[in-house]
Design an enzyme around this catalytic site. Structure first.
Site, PDB file in Angstrom:
ATOM      1  N   MET A  78      -7.751  -5.671  16.232  1.00  0.00           N
ATOM      2  CA  MET A  78      -9.213  -5.735  16.131  1.00  0.00           C
ATOM      3  C   MET A  78      -9.848  -7.006  16.694  1.00  0.00           C
ATOM      4  O   MET A  78     -10.993  -6.984  17.108  1.00  0.00           O
ATOM      5  CB  MET A  78      -9.639  -5.560  14.665  1.00  0.00           C
ATOM      6  N   LYS A 111       0.840  -1.206   0.000  1.00  0.00           N
ATOM      7  CA  LYS A 111       0.000   0.000   0.000  1.00  0.00           C
ATOM      8  C   LYS A 111       0.872   1.252   0.000  1.00  0.00           C
ATOM      9  O   LYS A 111       0.624   2.196  -0.733  1.00  0.00           O
ATOM     10  CB  LYS A 111      -0.897   0.039   1.250  1.00  0.00           C
ATOM     11  N   CYS A 163     -12.905   0.957  16.316  1.00  0.00           N
ATOM     12  CA  CYS A 163     -11.617   0.325  16.067  1.00  0.00           C
ATOM     13  C   CYS A 163     -10.721   0.184  17.299  1.00  0.00           C
ATOM     14  O   CYS A 163     -10.170  -0.878  17.519  1.00  0.00           O
ATOM     15  CB  CYS A 163     -10.994   1.068  14.886  1.00  0.00           C
ATOM     16  N   MET A 164     -10.577   1.209  18.127  1.00  0.00           N
ATOM     17  CA  MET A 164      -9.713   1.011  19.295  1.00  0.00           C
ATOM     18  C   MET A 164     -10.302   1.503  20.611  1.00  0.00           C
ATOM     19  O   MET A 164      -9.597   1.612  21.599  1.00  0.00           O
ATOM     20  CB  MET A 164      -8.296   1.547  19.096  1.00  0.00           C
ATOM     21  N   GLY A 222      -5.176   0.602  14.185  1.00  0.00           N
ATOM     22  CA  GLY A 222      -5.388   0.385  12.763  1.00  0.00           C
ATOM     23  C   GLY A 222      -5.207   1.623  11.923  1.00  0.00           C
ATOM     24  O   GLY A 222      -4.779   1.550  10.776  1.00  0.00           O
ATOM     25  N   GLN A 223      -5.533   2.801  12.448  1.00  0.00           N
ATOM     26  CA  GLN A 223      -5.559   4.010  11.621  1.00  0.00           C
ATOM     27  C   GLN A 223      -4.343   4.889  11.923  1.00  0.00           C
ATOM     28  O   GLN A 223      -3.794   4.847  13.017  1.00  0.00           O
ATOM     29  CB  GLN A 223      -6.861   4.779  11.864  1.00  0.00           C
TER      30      GLN A 223
HETATM   31  S1  SF4 Z   1       2.245   2.618   7.429  1.00  0.00           S
HETATM   32 FE1  SF4 Z   1       1.165   0.665   7.187  1.00  0.00          FE
HETATM   33  S2  SF4 Z   1       0.214   0.809   5.163  1.00  0.00           S
HETATM   34 FE2  SF4 Z   1       1.842   2.357   5.228  1.00  0.00          FE
HETATM   35  S3  SF4 Z   1       3.656   1.334   4.400  1.00  0.00           S
HETATM   36 FE3  SF4 Z   1       3.720   1.094   6.626  1.00  0.00          FE
HETATM   37  S4  SF4 Z   1       2.775  -0.876   7.014  1.00  0.00           S
HETATM   38 FE4  SF4 Z   1       2.182  -0.281   4.919  1.00  0.00          FE
END
Ligand code: SF4
Lengths: 788, 207
Positions: free
Chosen positions: A375, A92, A183-184, A412-413
């Site tokens: 999660m 990503k 989420c958290m 997660g965010q």
């Molecule tokens: S912050 Fe998360 S989504 Fe972005 S490169 Fe690192 S592991 Fe991948």
């Protein structure tokens, strides 16, 4: 090595053909899509400007270098100077540049036409005037409970702070909550109930310092890939390192685990209690540590009182409140009598040998133990309890607040910590762990914000799920949604269907059209990521700053700016007294005042600008790796050991909680015989609105699917790749089946990723919630699968 | 400079996972059929510009990890993409895994953390992203007899031979003396090719 003989050439020819032919086949259907335009250049091109930024996506917070050409992001690379990722990214992150340039980027404010059908372009002035007028009228006619802001753990600190100040300090409402509630929130309540301070004591340095890594329902290889790389690298250098994967399905993480422990959905509470039982029964606890640093607490355990937040009179509003009473180690020993290995094995499906193995790992005082979760533990009808129990394991063994031994909650965010938690953009919170219910906290905030006494409303507002229930009922009349996509991500989605012109006014700020903009009355185009200046806070308390590097498309503007402009039009310019062309730094410097002297000290803006982020508390310009640890945390005055100095209510000790096992809200039966769990995949970010517009990521995982076990599939007469209908009591969706691919649920379970707006996993899920944090459980409900 | 995540030693061979030759064989046979079917469309190796374009099409921009140009096969990627590459008749030559010496790569077989398969463009929303492509393939020389410089960044590219030698190397970048193992003894990266914020390239914070 083969030389350049004719055979070599033949093979080479063959290979080139193979590559091209194979891609021609796999992309057989892509002729209608024009190839991307190519521009000439290379990384040495002097017109390419490089600067630092954190990655836009996950809570890992990798540092990227961003290459900008002619005002557009053209390339990125892993930042070798960033201590989080040291040059490495995931798929990503590497494909970030194209995320900004999907052809359907929102470029102008758009208003729903009077007949409710479609949108028309309007000017920013008209849009901002309209919002100001709608919120003002709603406040006047229906009071502060009828307005709401639904935000995000992807808000920058600026966006969250501006929204919080406008809602709580300007409109005197507490109806502000972020998607981070989904989420958290359970991790927040875990830390608050045990340490009276949010955020972890450990940090990413634990990944090189620990010996045993115990993953509780956490597919780290896909969800925090770069952090998992750090653990694997540590394991490669130190053969003694062990990884334990406690999971409800086999994932890419399981492949690298030394021990895979398959557990029945929702039974983790029993497993943790089973480990605690063995530790206490065999005396493998640290008595001196407990004596010095720990108190025992017990809450309400009556299932009838607690409920699940979605049945009977809890269907519209869930307001259960826990009550603590003092407990003791002796009471805990008694309480745990029920959790013998035999009994726990029956509830969890985990063998007695594996339960004993876990107890041996936590109980071995010679080895560092890091527990990791995300999660699986948080999106849980007893998520706060489960957070408590994992931390109990560390508190009772003294394996906490020291390098390589910590309970570590992953987020997660990208700014779930930095914005949602630290700024406190939740319906009950204020910055730096303060809450609206506390008169002293309200007074502190009113003082820093220079507002008259009594401005802050003492009554908490709606938490996320109740907020949308109130919107459906019509109790909320004006709502502003930023940086999130609730019409894909809320549980039990069909509850929240919306018809235009229903008397509500919904504003949505986003960068692409989504199912959420589709139900809006007004759509605002936002500047994304490096198209504006920003700050994120990652999972290890690291605050990371970036500059504006690229130009936003059309008339897109940053979210914080949008809020400030509306506030000014509502006569609240006193909240944002900074010059239009220089407000970021002064706003941050005001926000910093909340943390000074409370162990929440943030670095100065100037220092953050010049660094790859710093972990708070930052005192005298120095960051803190391990909190509460003597010699590391500047607030600890002891010569050695730990000091949980934030827990004033517990005599500056941490609380161990007694928490029983209770079953999930909905369990499979004859009609709906399978467990459903939902989640992410490596390639897609959340609801996919960004990553589905990146060709390489879309091609890799083009649509949502359902993972089915081989034995369930055989029984149903279903083959890999076939389409099926998955139904729950709430809705149904058609998907392709995957068998034995990256995720492999056991017999009786299925998994569906939630990134695909065309195939909504959340029409199936149940809006049951954690009793304390009010975080929904997306991991457990009952479904059936049929051939179509 | 932060310590690198990775070092050059590798895991012991027995830690690698086994693959299933039979299934691989079946898939290989299918692939051969595909190749024969599409034979006339495939460019020849002599058409160097074409292979250059193919290379570009596999990357979002210069420096991005390439996507995987073949469909998923049974087994681990590193079964075929060994440190020196493997001949897999009738499938062809699988290029070397270039990351066995790369700082930052923690596990040789976690390839899909960065490299993605291409299945379909169905439902893809069109993009206006402009792909930055490679325009230079040669370094510069201080004088006519000097060894050329390295025109690209070395990040994630620490094994020169993986791309510059062996049957899978693109002809225009084949090294004439792969036996001289220590490439960077004579060829040095151009200073800007590895520019890092705050080090050799100033931050563009005036924007
Ligand atoms: S912050 Fe998360 S989504 Fe972005 S490169 Fe690192 S592991 Fe991948």
């Amino acid at each position: 090595m083969t030389g350049q003989d004719s055979a070599g050439t033949d093979r080479r020819t063959f290979l080139v053909e193979l590559g091209v032919a194979a891609s021609a086949v796999t992309l057989a259907s892509c002729g209608k899509e024009p190839e991307l335009t190519q521009i000439a250049g290379d990384p040495n091109d002097p017109s390419l400007q490089w600067d630092k930024a954190p990655c836009r996506y996950c809570g890992t917070g990798c540092g990227v270098e961003v290459g900008v050409k002619d005002g557009k992001v053209a390339a990125v690379r892993g930042d070798k100077e960033a201590s989080v990722n040291r040059g490495l990214l995931c798929v990503k992150g590497y494909h970030l540049p194209a995320m900004l340039y999907g052809r359907d980027r929102l470029k102008f404010p758009m208003k729903r036409k009077a007949d409710g059908q479609g949108f028309e372009k309007i000017s920013w002035d008209e849009a901002l005037d309209l919002i100001a007028e709608k919120f003002q009228t709603t406040l006047k006619e229906h009071g502060p409970e009828a307005v709401a802001v639904y935000g995000s753990g992807q808000w920058t600190i600026f966006d969250g702070y501006a929204a919080l100040k406008w809602v709580k300090g300007g409109m005197k409402s507490n109806n502000i909550d972020p998607n981070a509630r989904l989420c958290m929130a359970s991790a927040v309540m875990g830390f608050m109930t045990q340490f009276q301070s949010d955020e972890p004591m450990g940090c990413y340095d634990d990944f090189e310092a620990g010996d045993d890594f115990i993953l509780w329902g956490n597919n780290m290889a896909e969800m925090h890939p770069v952090l998992f790389s750090r653990i694997l690298e540590h394991k490669r250098k130190d053969g003694g390192v062990r990884i334990v994967d406690i999971a409800t399905r086999w994932t890419p993480t399981s492949q690298y685990a030394d021990v895979y422990i398959e557990i029945k959905p929702g039974s983790d509470l029993a497993l943790a209690n089973g480990i605690l039982h063995l530790l206490i029964a065999s005396g493998r606890i640290d008595k001196a540590f407990i004596e010095e640093n720990v108190v025992f607490k017990r809450g309400i355990e009556d299932l009838d009182k607690i409920g699940y937040g979605c049945f009977g009179d809890q269907t519209e509003h869930y307001g259960f409140k826990d009550e603590a009473r003092d407990s003791s180690l002796d009471e805990m020993r008694e309480f745990l009598q029920d959790y013998t290995p035999a009994k726990v094995s029956e509830i969890t499906g985990v063998s007695e040998a594996q339960i004993r193995l876990l107890a041996d790992m936590y109980g071995d005082s010679s080895r560092g133990t890091v527990s990791l979760w995300c999660m699986g533990v948080n999106q849980h009808t007893r998520g706060t309890w489960m957070n408590n129990l994992i931390t109990d394991l560390h508190l009772l063994t003294g394996k906490i607040s020291r390098p390589g031994s910590n309970p570590f909650s992953l987020t997660g965010q990208p700014s779930a910590c930095g914005t949602a938690r630290e700024v406190g953009t939740l319906s009950n919170r204020l910055p730096a762990d303060m809450v609206v219910m506390n008169p002293e906290h309200r007074a502190t905030v009113e003082d820093i914000w220079n507002l008259p006494e009594g401005t802050i409303n003492p009554k908490p507002g709606y938490h996320a799920v109740d907020m949308f229930r109130a919107l459906s009922r019509g109790d909320i009349k004006a709502m502003w949604i930023q940086v999130t996509n609730p019409w894909v991500s809320l549980p039990n989605l069909t509850r929240f269907e919306r018809k235009p012109n229903d008397g509500r006014f919904i504003v949505v700020s986003d960068i692409y059209p989504t199912p959420t903009t589709a139900v809006a009355d007004l759509i605002l185009p936002s500047a994304a990521w490096v198209e504006r200046e920003g700050l994120f806070g990652n999972s290890e308390r690291r605050t990371q700053q970036w500059n504006k590097l690229a130009e936003p498309p059309g008339e897109a503007k940053e979210d914080a700016w949008q809020i400030i402009q509306v506030a000014k039009r509502m006569g609240m310019e006193n909240l944002f007294p900074w010059p239009e062309d220089n407000w970021h730094e002064p706003m941050f410097e005001e926000y910093r005042r909340f943390g000074f002297g409370h162990g929440k000290d943030l670095a100065s803006y100037e220092q953050l600008k010049g660094s790859r982020g710093l972990r708070w508390p930052v005192v005298d310009g120095k960051e803190t790796k391990y909190r509460y640890m003597a010699g590391e945390d500047p607030y600890v005055m002891k010569a050695s050991g730990v000091h949980f100095y934030k827990a004033k209510g517990y005599g500056e000790k941490a609380a161990v909680w007694l928490r029983p096992y209770q079953p999930p809200a909905e369990v499979p039966d004859e009609e709906y015989p399978l467990w459903l769990s939902t989640g992410r995949v490596l390639e897609h970010w959340h609801t996919g609105s960004m990553t589905r517009r990146v060709k390489e990521l879309h091609q890799a995982v083009p649509e949502a699917y359902v993972e089915l076990s081989r034995s369930d599939a055989a029984e149903l007469g279903i083959e890999n790749g076939q389409r099926v209908r998955v139904s729950s009591r709430r809705g149904s969706v058609e998907l392709k089946v995957k068998i034995d691919e990256r995720g492999r649920p056991p017999r009786g379970s299925v998994f569906i990723p939630f990134f695909d707006e065309l195939r909504l996993a959340n029409v199936l899920t149940l809006d049951a919630m954690d009793c304390i944090s009010k975080e929904p459980d997306y991991k457990k409900c009952a479904v059936r699968v049929e051939k179509v | 400079m932060t310590e690198s995540l990775l070092t050059s030693d590798r895991r012991s061979p027995d830690a690698r996972r086994s693959w299933r030759p039979f299934t691989l064989g079946v898939i290989a046979a299918i692939l051969v059929a595909i190749v024969l079917w599409n034979r006339e469309e495939a460019p020849s190796v002599e058409a160097a510009p074409a292979s250059h374009a193919v290379r570009a099409q596999r990357r979002q921009y210069v420096g991005a990890p390439p996507v995987i140009p073949h469909p998923p096969l049974t087994g681990q990627c590193v079964t075929c993409h060994t440190p020196k590459g493997t001949n897999r008749p009738p499938l062809g030559f699988a290029p070397a895994n270039p990351h066995t010496k790369t700082p930052g790569m923690s596990e040789e077989s976690r390839c899909r953390q960065c490299h993605a398969f291409r299945f379909t463009d169905d439902e893809f929303v069109a993009s206006d992203f402009e792909r930055l492509t490679l325009t230079r393939t040669q370094g510069s020389r201080a004088h006519s007899a000097a060894p050329p410089t390295i025109p690209h960044s070395l990040q994630m590219r620490n094994d020169c031979n993986a791309c510059h030698s062996g049957p899978a190397a693109r002809p225009e970048i084949v090294c004439k003396h792969p036996e001289r193992a220590r490439c960077t003894q004579c060829h040095v990266p151009e200073p800007k090719s590895d520019a890092v914020f705050g080090v050799s390239e100033p931050a563009s914070d005036t924007k």
